[in-house]
Write an enzyme that holds these catalytic residues in place. Structure first.
Site, short mmCIF file in Angstrom:
data_model
loop_
_atom_site.label_atom_id
_atom_site.label_comp_id
_atom_site.label_asym_id
_atom_site.label_seq_id
_atom_site.Cartn_x
_atom_site.Cartn_y
_atom_site.Cartn_z
N CYS A 116 0.82 -1.23 0.00
CA CYS A 116 0.00 0.00 0.00
C CYS A 116 0.85 1.27 0.00
O CYS A 116 0.35 2.35 -0.34
CB CYS A 116 -0.95 -0.01 1.19
SG CYS A 116 -1.83 -1.55 1.35
N HIS A 257 -3.52 6.68 2.19
CA HIS A 257 -3.89 5.35 1.72
C HIS A 257 -5.22 4.97 2.36
O HIS A 257 -5.43 5.14 3.56
CB HIS A 257 -2.81 4.34 2.12
CG HIS A 257 -3.26 2.93 1.98
ND1 HIS A 257 -3.87 2.46 0.82
CD2 HIS A 257 -3.24 1.87 2.85
CE1 HIS A 257 -4.18 1.19 0.99
NE2 HIS A 257 -3.82 0.81 2.20
N ASN A 287 -10.09 -0.93 0.08
CA ASN A 287 -8.63 -0.79 0.08
C ASN A 287 -8.10 -1.35 -1.24
O ASN A 287 -8.22 -2.54 -1.50
CB ASN A 287 -8.06 -1.56 1.28
CG ASN A 287 -6.55 -1.56 1.34
OD1 ASN A 287 -5.87 -1.18 0.39
ND2 ASN A 287 -6.01 -2.01 2.47
N1 ACO Z 1 -18.14 -9.37 9.91
C1 ACO Z 1 -18.53 -9.59 11.15
N2 ACO Z 1 -17.70 -9.89 12.16
C2 ACO Z 1 -16.39 -9.94 11.87
C3 ACO Z 1 -15.88 -9.69 10.58
C4 ACO Z 1 -16.82 -9.40 9.58
N3 ACO Z 1 -16.45 -9.17 8.30
N4 ACO Z 1 -14.56 -9.82 10.61
C5 ACO Z 1 -14.21 -10.11 11.86
N5 ACO Z 1 -15.33 -10.19 12.64
C6 ACO Z 1 -15.41 -10.47 14.06
C7 ACO Z 1 -14.23 -11.27 14.56
O1 ACO Z 1 -14.44 -12.67 14.37
C8 ACO Z 1 -14.22 -10.88 16.02
O2 ACO Z 1 -15.20 -11.63 16.70
P1 ACO Z 1 -14.93 -12.17 18.21
O3 ACO Z 1 -14.74 -10.92 19.02
O4 ACO Z 1 -16.17 -12.93 18.49
O5 ACO Z 1 -13.68 -12.99 18.10
C9 ACO Z 1 -14.68 -9.43 16.02
O6 ACO Z 1 -15.38 -9.24 14.76
C10 ACO Z 1 -13.56 -8.45 16.11
O7 ACO Z 1 -12.56 -8.81 15.16
P2 ACO Z 1 -11.26 -7.94 14.94
O8 ACO Z 1 -10.41 -8.61 13.91
O9 ACO Z 1 -10.62 -7.67 16.27
O10 ACO Z 1 -11.91 -6.61 14.37
P3 ACO Z 1 -11.26 -5.21 14.17
O11 ACO Z 1 -12.06 -4.18 14.84
O12 ACO Z 1 -9.78 -5.21 14.44
O13 ACO Z 1 -11.46 -4.96 12.61
C11 ACO Z 1 -10.16 -4.99 10.61
C12 ACO Z 1 -10.85 -5.83 11.68
C13 ACO Z 1 -11.22 -4.19 9.90
C14 ACO Z 1 -9.48 -5.93 9.63
C15 ACO Z 1 -9.13 -4.03 11.27
O14 ACO Z 1 -8.32 -4.75 12.16
C16 ACO Z 1 -8.26 -3.34 10.26
O15 ACO Z 1 -8.71 -2.55 9.47
N6 ACO Z 1 -6.94 -3.58 10.33
C17 ACO Z 1 -6.00 -2.91 9.43
C18 ACO Z 1 -6.06 -3.54 8.07
C19 ACO Z 1 -5.22 -2.74 7.10
O16 ACO Z 1 -5.27 -1.56 7.06
N7 ACO Z 1 -4.43 -3.40 6.30
C20 ACO Z 1 -3.66 -2.60 5.35
C21 ACO Z 1 -2.69 -3.33 4.72
S1 ACO Z 1 -3.32 -4.36 3.47
C22 ACO Z 1 -2.02 -4.47 2.38
O17 ACO Z 1 -0.95 -4.07 2.64
C23 ACO Z 1 -2.31 -5.04 1.05
#
Ligand code: ACO
Length: 330
Positions: A116, A257, A287
């Site tokens: 990214c 980004h 993204n």
């Molecule tokens: N729908 C519903 N529930 C979900 C989903 C979904 N799509 N995905 C995860 N959950 C659940 C999980 O199972 C978890 O449940 P639990 O508490 O019962 O275990 C709960 O939601 C919380 O999950 P987290 O993974 O902790 O959720 P978080 O708030 O961290 O959000 C996310 C996840 C959106 C991926 C976030 O962590 C994020 O944006 N991280 C950064 C990602 C990023 O920017 N990457 C960039 C680089 S990509 C590249 O370089 C190509």
């Protein structure tokens, strides 16, 4: 304000697929909801490639538009850099394929793999070639077909990604006013496995087993990346402005980004940049990795959100882990 590199943007372009995949569409296939995705990421829909479309499709269309906006022909390009983690082929470089598709001369053409951060890194790299005199013009493209490395059964990642490309033509500054004021680049390889694709490289070449075990899809430790992203984006925003001797209050628009709306809001708020001076289009595209800053910058030009003389800050982070920022006076 002194220009670090008298290299300006002559034109920009962008291309995304027509096909829209909404959160509701995803909720029919996996256990998720529009509400969860919007609240956690800000994404409402993303564009996805259709059969016959691939990274070169979007890179070519975005490049043609950038050339047209710059009023230049492919023959005038001296250097091509494509930033991508989803190249057209593993070999040769997508930049070489783009050179042929556009009808450029036999100029240097290479890919960079910094996820990214790719578009920002490619802009900074191209500027060094122009500044050193090795090139007078450069085509920089960030292009991705992320949906080809997405595990559609993994709800924690498949909701995030979309496809497309953003392009820019760089050239030596003609007025001595527009150009690049400051930039930062960095990488922390020790955290490389926070975002990675397990197989398909020399360590785990592709075979039936790696395909069956879905090792060719992107894996991510979302929470770790989230924390890294907020603190890194926040600090490089301030550091880059400091390097140039300007205040973030002087920056007309930050083009970050598009990783997650919460990351962008949190990082920019902590850095003291108000939301109206931050470009956000993640709701429509998700993204798009290396493409996202280029698409955002092009939209900012097209929508008249930035004008000649403005300070514009590009900022990104991604797999590697990598990060980069670039302060421009357009
Ligand atoms: N729908 C519903 N529930 C979900 C989903 C979904 N799509 N995905 C995860 N959950 C659940 C999980 O199972 C978890 O449940 P639990 O508490 O019962 O275990 C709960 O939601 C919380 O999950 P987290 O993974 O902790 O959720 P978080 O708030 O961290 O959000 C996310 C996840 C959106 C991926 C976030 O962590 C994020 O944006 N991280 C950064 C990602 C990023 O920017 N990457 C960039 C680089 S990509 C590249 O370089 C190509």
């Amino acid at each position: 304000m002194k220009l670090a590199w008298p290299v300006e943007i002559a034109g920009t372009g962008a291309s995304v697929p027509d096909k829209v995949l909404t959160n509701e569409d995803l909720a029919k296939r996996i256990d998720t909801s529009d509400e969860w995705i919007v609240q956690r990421t800000g994404i409402r829909e993303r564009r996805i490639a259709e059969p016959g479309q691939s990274t070169l499709t979007f890179c070519t269309a975005a490049s043609r538009q950038a050339l047209e906006r710059a009023g230049m022909t492919p023959e005038e390009i001296d250097l091509i850099i494509v930033a991508t983690i989803t190249p057209e082929h593993t070999l040769p470089a997508t930049a070489c394929e783009l050179q042929a598709a556009l009808g450029c001369r036999w100029v240097p053409a290479f890919d960079t793999l910094s996820a990214c951060s790719g578009y920002v890194w490619a802009m900074i790299t191209a500027a060094q070639y122009i500044n050193s005199g090795m090139a007078n013009t450069a085509l920089v493209v960030g292009g991705e077909t992320l949906t080809t490395i997405t595990d559609w059964d993994d709800r924690s990642t498949c909701i995030l990604f979309g496809d497309g490309a953003g392009a820019a033509i760089l050239r030596r500054s003609t007025d001595g006013q527009s150009g690049m004021l400051a930039a930062r680049m960095g990488a922390d390889g020790a955290r490389g496995l926070h975002i990675y694709i397990p197989a398909g490289g020399s360590k785990e070449p592709a075979c039936l087993r790696t395909v069956n075990e879905k090792l060719h899809y992107m894996r991510m430790q979302g929470r770790e990346v989230y924390k890294f992203a907020v603190s890194t984006m926040r600090s490089i925003l301030s550091e880059t402005a400091d390097d140039a001797g300007v205040s973030l209050d002087d920056v007309a628009l930050v083009v970050p980004h598009q990783s997650n709306a919460r990351i962008i809001e949190s990082a920019t708020q902590k850095a003291g940049v108000p939301p109206e001076r931050v470009l956000m289009n993640i709701d429509r595209y998700g993204n798009t990795s290396a493409a996202s800053v280029g698409i955002g910058l092009h939209e900012a030009y097209e929508e008249g959100r930035i004008k000649g003389g403005d300070l514009v800050m590009l900022v990104a982070f991604g797999a590697g882990l990598t990060w980069g920022s670039l302060l421009l006076r357009i």
